[in-house]
Design an enzyme around this catalytic site. Sequence first.
Site, PDB file in Angstrom:
ATOM      1  N   SER A 185       0.790  -1.236   0.000  1.00 26.93           N
ATOM      2  CA  SER A 185       0.000   0.000   0.000  1.00 26.93           C
ATOM      3  C   SER A 185       0.821   1.284   0.000  1.00 26.93           C
ATOM      4  CB  SER A 185      -0.918   0.004   1.213  1.00 26.93           C
ATOM      5  OG  SER A 185      -0.157  -0.108   2.392  1.00 26.93           O
ATOM      6  N   HIS A 213      -5.330  -4.092  -1.358  1.00 27.83           N
ATOM      7  CA  HIS A 213      -5.161  -3.006  -2.327  1.00 27.83           C
ATOM      8  C   HIS A 213      -5.193  -3.494  -3.777  1.00 27.83           C
ATOM      9  CE1 HIS A 213      -4.301   0.352   0.408  1.00 27.83           C
ATOM     10  NE2 HIS A 213      -3.926  -0.625   1.208  1.00 27.83           N
ATOM     11  N   LYS A 244     -11.869  -0.577   0.320  1.00 27.81           N
ATOM     12  CA  LYS A 244     -11.073   0.150  -0.674  1.00 27.81           C
ATOM     13  C   LYS A 244     -11.813   0.124  -2.015  1.00 27.81           C
ATOM     14  CE  LYS A 244      -7.125  -0.880   2.199  1.00 27.81           C
ATOM     15  NZ  LYS A 244      -7.278   0.284   3.074  1.00 27.81           N
TER      16      LYS A 244
END
Length: 389
Positions: A185, A213, A244
């Site tokens: 990340s 991610h 996310k």
Amino acid sequence: MSLLDKFDVVEQLMSGLESVGKNPTSVVFDTINSATEAVVEGRTTILAGTNNYLGLTFDQDCISAGVTALRTQGTGTTGSRMANGSYASHIKLETELADFFQCENAMVFSTGYAANLGVLTAVLGKGDAVLLDADAHASLYDGCRMSGADIFRFKHNDTHSLERRLQRLKERASRCLIIVEGMYSVLGDRAPLAEIVELKNRFGASLLVDEAHSLGVFGERGCGVAELDGVLDEVDFIVGTFSKSLGAMGGFCASRHDVLGLFRYVSRPFMFTASPSPAVMATTREALAQLRNRPGLRDALWSNANQLYSGLQKLGFELGPEISPVVAVRCKDRESALFNWDKLLEAGVYVNMMLPPATPGGASFLRCSISAAHTQEQINTIIEKFAGL
Ligand SMILES: Cc1ncc(COP(=O)(O)O)c(C=O)c1O
């Protein structure tokens, strides 16, 4: 000495952050206009640090699904699934996740953090060994610590280091869990999963990949880096978050191992916390459907990522090692990172501030995360504001 004296250090650290400008941890978004724009201190601000990779937080179908669930199923579940039972939407999402990852089992947790704690404390115990990438997320570290297993770190993305560690474990290697992230990340770099899988198989170890991610970002169907590298069916546990690319909240684990079903009876971060609310399940399910049915979102994301990476590279900034939706700009030192972060915010661009010790190599970064929802114009503005630093 009092019990609370230790907070003096925290106080000093926080006031140190304010010495250059605004404290990055105290930003308030007064109004959120869209997935990519908010109002901060009266200024319209481009959001370039949100992890909102597919830009789904304002998607009308996701919002409608959430509103309908609120109206028909109420605001919350008010308890854990162990004690209070599951809602149909928890089970449906688990079925949809298992189908998406083409494996038999999936389990939903209340956050991505809880998913990592929940899976690691279920899989690992005293006497087991963990080989953990040195740059792994705090939730992976915390889960390992909570499990009581022996933790050995290997150098970030370094398969030679991993191999040496496996060799040193001797017969314990076959009772060990290797833990990596798909995309990391801070710098947006990817794990060399094909090589890691080869090592895992050679030593008889198991592998957990955190795709927090990379879900919706990599792979032909958007499953993540394991899919991209063609090793999806070789990974023992895939964990991730809904917070996310899916623009919601919650976490999951998908696995080809049937024992995942038994984690429900041993995993304390699953058993002793309230289950995700119906509205969160509804928006997550709709977002997952969009992730699956709209590959154009990924194309838009990558086009924006390319535009930002090449724009900042042309300006001479030192960036992360590969083009990805996370574009990290290395700063000379902590002070220049703080100063430039503040300058960007004043200019109407919000990025993430990444300072040691949460950063690889103790360096300081201004981290941008790009969304499919950014317009080309917004990306050009971000580049222009960086040029003005
Ligand atoms: C790699 C990784 N795993 C897990 C998490 C935790 O996810 P959540 O915020 O949904 O708890 C994060 C969040 O930043 C993350 O980056």
